[in-house]
Design a protein around this motif. Sequence first.
Motif, short mmCIF file in Angstrom:
data_model
loop_
_atom_site.label_atom_id
_atom_site.label_comp_id
_atom_site.label_asym_id
_atom_site.label_seq_id
_atom_site.Cartn_x
_atom_site.Cartn_y
_atom_site.Cartn_z
N ASN A 218 44.05 30.58 43.19
CA ASN A 218 43.45 31.82 42.71
C ASN A 218 43.90 32.05 41.25
N PRO A 219 42.96 32.02 40.29
CA PRO A 219 43.37 32.19 38.89
C PRO A 219 43.96 33.57 38.61
N ARG A 220 43.48 34.58 39.29
CA ARG A 220 44.02 35.92 39.08
C ARG A 220 45.47 35.99 39.56
N ALA A 221 45.76 35.36 40.70
CA ALA A 221 47.14 35.34 41.21
C ALA A 221 48.06 34.63 40.23
N GLY A 222 47.55 33.60 39.57
CA GLY A 222 48.35 32.89 38.57
C GLY A 222 48.67 33.78 37.38
N LYS A 223 47.69 34.56 36.94
CA LYS A 223 47.91 35.47 35.81
C LYS A 223 48.88 36.58 36.18
N VAL A 224 48.74 37.12 37.39
CA VAL A 224 49.64 38.18 37.85
C VAL A 224 51.06 37.63 37.97
N ALA A 225 51.20 36.42 38.50
CA ALA A 225 52.52 35.80 38.65
C ALA A 225 53.17 35.61 37.28
N GLU A 226 52.39 35.16 36.31
CA GLU A 226 52.92 34.96 34.95
C GLU A 226 53.38 36.30 34.35
N ARG A 227 52.59 37.33 34.56
CA ARG A 227 52.93 38.66 34.03
C ARG A 227 54.19 39.21 34.69
N ILE A 228 54.30 39.04 36.03
CA ILE A 228 55.51 39.49 36.74
C ILE A 228 56.73 38.73 36.23
N HIS A 229 56.57 37.45 35.99
CA HIS A 229 57.66 36.62 35.45
C HIS A 229 58.16 37.21 34.13
N GLN A 230 57.24 37.54 33.25
CA GLN A 230 57.61 38.10 31.94
C GLN A 230 58.29 39.46 32.07
N ILE A 231 57.75 40.32 32.93
CA ILE A 231 58.30 41.68 33.09
C ILE A 231 59.73 41.61 33.62
N ILE A 232 59.95 40.83 34.67
CA ILE A 232 61.29 40.75 35.27
C ILE A 232 62.27 40.07 34.33
N ALA A 233 61.84 39.01 33.65
CA ALA A 233 62.73 38.32 32.72
C ALA A 233 63.16 39.26 31.58
N ARG A 234 62.20 40.03 31.05
CA ARG A 234 62.53 40.98 29.99
C ARG A 234 63.50 42.05 30.48
N VAL B 233 57.76 46.65 37.57
CA VAL B 233 56.58 45.76 37.62
C VAL B 233 55.33 46.60 37.85
N GLY B 234 55.39 47.57 38.75
CA GLY B 234 54.23 48.42 39.05
C GLY B 234 53.76 49.19 37.83
N LYS B 235 54.70 49.72 37.04
CA LYS B 235 54.33 50.48 35.84
C LYS B 235 53.65 49.60 34.81
N GLN B 236 54.17 48.40 34.61
CA GLN B 236 53.67 47.55 33.53
C GLN B 236 52.52 46.64 33.95
N LEU B 237 52.36 46.41 35.24
CA LEU B 237 51.34 45.47 35.70
C LEU B 237 49.94 46.08 35.63
#
Length: 180
Positions: A3-19, A78-82
Amino acid sequence: MSNPRAGKVAERIHQIIARRLDKGLRDPRLGFVTITEVRVTGDLQNASVFYTVYGDATTQSETAAALKAATGMLRSEVGKQLGTRLTPTLEFLHDELPASADHMNELLAEAKRRDDAARELAVGANYAGEADPYEKPRSEAEAAEDDLDDDADDELDDDFDEEDEDGLDEEDLEEDEERA
């Protein structure tokens, strides 16, 4: 991920948590953490966050406890920024890949040492049989000689075919019948 959308969401979650982890948490148990991968289910309901920790087993277990305690706060972040309707639940999993890679490197180094030792033993070794045990292509003269031998064998086979099991040919059988 399929699922390409799941990939984009996963990448965004990765960035948010890492930051967020880079800014730091107020938990002294948290060690030096690196987020290696985030996987999100196809329905975007659950996210598995894989991480590694620099340090010994005690540091790793304390970091796991700190991440478990901070899961609610990190999910809220994650919820606020996603910006999606539903915020996926977060599950922090220790990534075993680096440990597996280190073990694999050790195995490869051991294999290389054994190969080198085998090469050293082979330096003065002699063959157990012939130096080259494989069949070589025959010369034309040898092939012609073998063909002559095969023809002679065929003639002998023809003579044997005319004999019965007792070793007698048809003429001997006729003479035996006349005598009887």
